[in-house]
Write an enzyme that holds these catalytic residues in place. Structure first.
Site, PDB file in Angstrom:
ATOM      1  CB  ALA A  17     -61.222  -2.458   9.080  1.00  0.00           C
ATOM      2  N   PRO A  63     -58.573   4.804   9.617  1.00  0.00           N
ATOM      3  CG  PRO A  63     -57.495   4.163   7.641  1.00  0.00           C
ATOM      4  CD  PRO A  63     -57.241   4.470   9.099  1.00  0.00           C
ATOM      5  N   GLY A  64     -61.697   3.497   8.534  1.00  0.00           N
ATOM      6  CA  GLY A  64     -62.489   2.278   8.434  1.00  0.00           C
ATOM      7  C   GLY A  64     -62.558   1.877   6.968  1.00  0.00           C
ATOM      8  CE  LYS A  71     -61.424   2.291  -2.541  1.00  0.00           C
ATOM      9  NZ  LYS A  71     -60.601   2.548  -1.364  1.00  0.00           N
ATOM     10  CG  ASN A 113     -47.123   0.055   5.832  1.00  0.00           C
ATOM     11  OD1 ASN A 113     -47.854  -0.282   6.754  1.00  0.00           O
ATOM     12  ND2 ASN A 113     -47.284  -0.376   4.599  1.00  0.00           N
ATOM     13  CG  HIS A 132     -53.078  -0.282   9.643  1.00  0.00           C
ATOM     14  ND1 HIS A 132     -53.555  -1.546   9.909  1.00  0.00           N
ATOM     15  CD2 HIS A 132     -52.936  -0.214   8.309  1.00  0.00           C
ATOM     16  CE1 HIS A 132     -53.689  -2.200   8.765  1.00  0.00           C
ATOM     17  NE2 HIS A 132     -53.326  -1.426   7.784  1.00  0.00           N
ATOM     18  CG  PHE A 191     -59.849   6.270   1.367  1.00  0.00           C
ATOM     19  CD1 PHE A 191     -60.219   7.385   2.094  1.00  0.00           C
ATOM     20  CD2 PHE A 191     -59.446   5.141   2.062  1.00  0.00           C
ATOM     21  CE1 PHE A 191     -60.183   7.385   3.483  1.00  0.00           C
ATOM     22  CE2 PHE A 191     -59.390   5.135   3.449  1.00  0.00           C
ATOM     23  CZ  PHE A 191     -59.767   6.272   4.164  1.00  0.00           C
ATOM     24  CG  LEU A 192     -59.524  13.031  -0.741  1.00  0.00           C
ATOM     25  CD1 LEU A 192     -58.739  13.869  -1.739  1.00  0.00           C
ATOM     26  CD2 LEU A 192     -60.933  13.579  -0.627  1.00  0.00           C
TER      27      LEU A 192
END
Length: 481
Positions: A406, A378-379, A480, A330, A404, A207-208
């Site tokens: 949630a 990021p959440g 997204k 990763n 990394h 996402f952005l």
DNA sequence: ATGTTC
């Protein structure tokens, strides 16, 4: 399932799977979690995977997992495994299909109050400027030799072409150039899938987001973060290229596994000695994907800056659009660590885990020597994201690693079944979050209820000493694939 | 994550 009764609690946030929990374990497993997360991981067979990974030849200290642990291909997502560089193995499953998937945070000097009026216009422009979704082609069209150079030389090569800023390189791991990349180790098929994908967001959880910094604590100011600040988060990876490289080398190592005489509890743990033809070739191709992923995020940053310039009618430099940091969650990296008082060169596999080094490590840019390495977490869509910093304790406990994100708690399929994209979009907009999605079904797969509570995950990492919270951000607009 | 089972 069934590993829970074998697990021993070490302290508030650390649990050990003893090395006799299953046959073939060379080291224990260590999971950083609370009881609830541990139980979920067991039900998910992810604890079993932690124990399986402990069987890898050359693994040292422990097979570890972060609190965002969930089931993955061979290795759990949230997994950290360090093997001896000389006698140990490298395993593509310990890196994952999306090689060098990662996150970066682009700062601005804009305050939310002054910027919010422009948000819809900004989001629409970003939506039109950054290609997203499955199978998407990018806006950069390169000759084969040019793509080879990006793979071999990474983000500096892109910056030399006028995309991105020289100073961005200081905010990237390996200064944007993962060493040892050799495009001749990348298959034609991988090449074909990746060559038009530089500067594309992708799909899934990529996402952005435009976010507002809600709460900070030291050393936020030293990192250029302040409350009320507008920031942009980008989560993307190596797209079809990394996926194909992973597929290719799982095949290559599957064919060579007999030759090395390894007996592994799960075929998905296929691996080869770091110091073998197969191992070296994978690492050379993996490095190409790492460079490609960093170029991908750098190109996206270039378009983000262009959009801000148009909407706010000012230069990106005067808008303070510096990259805070670009992390890869990763990846396997050759690193020196002290284990039982001995300095060792290790191949550290992080799969859904982020490097979280203290400022004392030579890998951390000079400008973060005092603060430690920034870590971007990021959440999920409806919740907060975080900036953390690395710690000395992480170095001692987890080879300098933290979580990394949630971490999923529901499969994509289950989420799709339970959530309707249209309803989710309305729900998010009701929360004051603007949404642009390539596909509403893709949005549903990433619904907040499909994820663990990121607050709990981050709290456990901090409680365990693996990183420290510096800033919390809330999303105001999400884009997204 | 992924031209979503070459």
């Amino acid at each position: 399932m069934g590993f829970l009764d074998k697990v021993k609690q070490i302290d508030e946030y650390a649990w050990e799977i003893p090395a006799d929990a299953r046959e073939g374990m060379r080291v224990p497993g260590i999971v950083f979690a609370d009881r609830e997360i541990l139980e979920k991981a067991d039900a998910d067979n992810a604890l079993q995977q932690v124990a399986n990974v402990a069987c890898l030849p050359g693994i040292v200290r422990a097979s570890m997992a972060m609190p965002d642990i969930h089931w993955g291909y061979g290795f759990p997502i949230g997994g950290v495994a360090a093997t001896l560089a000389e006698e140990g193995v490298i395993s593509p499953g310990g890196v994952g299909y999306d090689i060098s998937c990662g996150v970066r945070l682009v700062l601005t000097s804009l305050g939310w109050e002054e910027a919010k009026e422009k948000l819809p216009e900004l989001l629409d422009m970003l939506n039109a400027s950054v290609p997203k979704g499955l199978g998407t082609k990018g806006r950069i069209h390169l000759e084969r030799r040019e793509v080879e150079r990006l793979m071999a030389d990474g983000a500096p090569e892109l910056v030399a072409r006028g995309i991105g800023w020289e100073e961005d390189l200081e905010a990237m791991e390996e200064r944007g150039r993962y060493p040892g990349a050799d495009p001749s180790k990348v298959s034609e098929r991988a090449f074909a899938r990746g060559k038009d994908q530089v500067g594309t967001l992708g799909s899934g959880n990529h996402f952005l987001e435009i976010q507002v910094v809600e709460e900070t604590r030291p050393p936020a100011e030293k990192l250029g973060l302040f409350e009320g600040q507008l920031v942009v988060m980008v989560h993307s990876g190596s797209r079809g290229l990394g996926h194909q490289i992973c597929t290719d080398y799982i095949d290559v190592m599957g064919a060579s596994i007999k030759k090395y005489g390894y007996s592994l509890p799960d075929r998905q743990l296929v691996c080869a000695p770091v110091e073998s033809r197969e191992g070296r070739d994978y690492l050379a191709a993996m490095a190409c994907a790492a460079n490609f992923a960093m170029c991908n995020r750098e190109a996206i940053t270039h378009w983000i800056r262009e959009c801000f310039e148009k909407v706010f009618r000012a230069g990106a430099r005067s808008l303070g659009m510096h990259v805070l940091y670009d992390v890869s969650h990763n990846l396997a990296k050759m690193e020196e660590h002290v284990v039982d008082g001995k300095r060792l060169t290790l191949m550290v596999h992080r799969k859904g885990a982020t490097r979280a080094f203290p400022g004392s490590r030579p890998e951390v840019p000079d400008k973060y020597a005092e603060t430690g390495q920034p870590v971007i977490i990021p959440g999920d869509m409806g919740s907060h994201s975080y900036v953390l910093v690395g710690t000395e304790e992480a170095l001692e406990k987890s080879f300098g690693s933290t979580c990394h994100g949630a971490g999923r708690t529901m499969s994509r399929k289950a989420a799709k079944k339970q959530v309707r994209g249209e309803e989710l979009k309305r729900r998010l907009e009701g929360m004051g979050i603007l949404v642009r999605a390539a596909q509403l079904s893709g949005l549903a797969e990433e619904a907040p209820e499909a994820y663990k509570d990121v607050r709990a995950v981050v709290q456990i990492c901090e409680g365990a000493g693996l990183s420290r919270r510096v800033a919390r951000m809330r999303p105001v607009a999400v884009m997204k694939g």
